[in-house]
Enzyme design. Structure first.
Site, mmCIF file in Angstrom:
data_model
loop_
_atom_site.group_PDB
_atom_site.id
_atom_site.type_symbol
_atom_site.label_atom_id
_atom_site.label_comp_id
_atom_site.label_asym_id
_atom_site.label_seq_id
_atom_site.Cartn_x
_atom_site.Cartn_y
_atom_site.Cartn_z
ATOM 1 N N GLU A 1 -1.926 -3.147 11.637
ATOM 2 C CA GLU A 1 -1.323 -3.423 10.327
ATOM 3 C C GLU A 1 -0.119 -4.330 10.501
ATOM 4 O O GLU A 1 0.042 -5.330 9.806
ATOM 5 C CB GLU A 1 -0.900 -2.124 9.642
ATOM 6 C CG GLU A 1 -2.060 -1.284 9.142
ATOM 7 C CD GLU A 1 -1.602 0.061 8.608
ATOM 8 O OE1 GLU A 1 -0.522 0.541 8.982
ATOM 9 O OE2 GLU A 1 -2.347 0.631 7.774
ATOM 10 N N ASP B 1 -1.387 -3.593 1.486
ATOM 11 C CA ASP B 1 -1.500 -2.345 2.237
ATOM 12 C C ASP B 1 -0.649 -1.269 1.589
ATOM 13 O O ASP B 1 0.260 -1.562 0.808
ATOM 14 C CB ASP B 1 -1.011 -2.569 3.684
ATOM 15 C CG ASP B 1 -1.459 -1.482 4.647
ATOM 16 O OD1 ASP B 1 -1.169 -1.609 5.861
ATOM 17 O OD2 ASP B 1 -2.093 -0.493 4.190
HETATM 18 O O1 DER Z 1 -1.495 4.340 7.898
HETATM 19 C C1 DER Z 1 -0.990 3.597 7.052
HETATM 20 O O2 DER Z 1 -0.043 2.807 7.305
HETATM 21 C C2 DER Z 1 -1.451 3.715 5.634
HETATM 22 O O3 DER Z 1 -1.276 2.487 4.950
HETATM 23 C C3 DER Z 1 -0.635 4.793 4.979
HETATM 24 O O4 DER Z 1 0.677 4.478 5.191
HETATM 25 C C4 DER Z 1 -0.893 4.935 3.492
HETATM 26 O O5 DER Z 1 -2.036 5.656 3.383
HETATM 27 P P1 DER Z 1 -2.502 6.257 1.970
HETATM 28 O O6 DER Z 1 -2.682 5.057 1.064
HETATM 29 O O7 DER Z 1 -3.782 6.948 2.299
HETATM 30 O O8 DER Z 1 -1.412 7.183 1.493
#
Ligand code: DER
Length: 223
Positions: free
Chosen positions: A107, A85
């Site tokens: 998440e 993630d």
């Molecule tokens: O919402 C979240 O936790 C996403 O992982 C964010 O933190 C990162 O999003 P991006 O990859 O679009 O910058």
């Protein structure tokens, strides 16, 4: 390289990094956001190398299914070798602010059932001190004003994320103006507030590794 190219490089590095865990019985935990989307597209190309995925949002579940990957509910799974993630901010200890995409609750749940959190970021997400990015918290709607008052007592400037409802039917409050030197302590404190479902500090359970894409290439940071 522009931000998208950097995110693509981090996503590719994650595919290479998880290679040893791609096995016929493996279930992969998959995050949410624009960097995670790039990882998903690469993961779909390897869908015959693993059993299934667990998604951290409806957005991610759809992208995985569109890519013909089998998506399992978390309740059908007992463990996952890796969770991949992005993050909005990550400090040298691997503590993160997440939730920019509004998926922080699922998440954090999926990450908690995974053995290893692999964070994929472009270098702009690296900070010494967390808090420049407004800290998202998921809140039961009836507790909105009570939680806003608590945020102000912290010294933060909270704002309800207008027009946004999470996959779980709750609201998001984003807290600006924090400078977070004790992420574990603050995560624990906010978790106690009645009405808070989840907060976007990932410090109690932080990233095990980060793949950080910069102009000079991708760096692996172990925490
Ligand atoms: O919402 C979240 O936790 C996403 O992982 C964010 O933190 C990162 O999003 P991006 O990859 O679009 O910058």
């Amino acid at each position: 390289l522009d931000a998208n190219a950097l995110k693509q490089a981090a996503a590719q590095a994650a595919i290479d990094y998880i290679e040893p865990w791609l096995k016929p019985d493996a279930v992969i935990g998959v995050g949410t956001g624009s960097t995670a989307d790039l990882f998903i597209d690469l993961l779909c190309a390897k869908r015959d190398r693993f059993k299934a995925a667990v998604a951290s949002s409806e957005r991610t579940a759809k992208r995985l299914r569109d890519g013909l990957v089998r998506v399992l509910e978390l309740n059908e799974v007992t463990s996952m070798p890796v969770y991949v993630d992005g993050a909005d901010e990550i400090n040298p200890q691997g503590e993160m602010i997440k939730g920019g995409g509004g998926a922080l609750t699922r998440e954090k749940i999926v990450a908690s059932v995974s053995e290893r959190f692999v964070c994929i970021v472009d270098a702009s997400k690296q900070v010494e001190v967390l808090g420049r990015f407004p800290l998202p918290i998921e809140v039961i709607p009836m507790a909105q004003e009570a939680v806003l008052r608590k945020c102000r007592l912290l010294g933060g400037e909270p704002a309800v994320r207008e027009g946004f409802v999470t996959d779980n039917g709750n609201i998001i409050v984003d807290i600006s103006g924090l400078s977070i030197h004790n992420a574990v302590g603050l995560e624990t404190e906010i978790n106690q507030w009645p009405g808070v479902v989840t907060n976007g500090l990932f410090a109690l359970e932080k990233a095990d590794v980060a793949l950080v894409a910069g102009q000079g290439g991708v760096t692996l940071v172990e925490h």
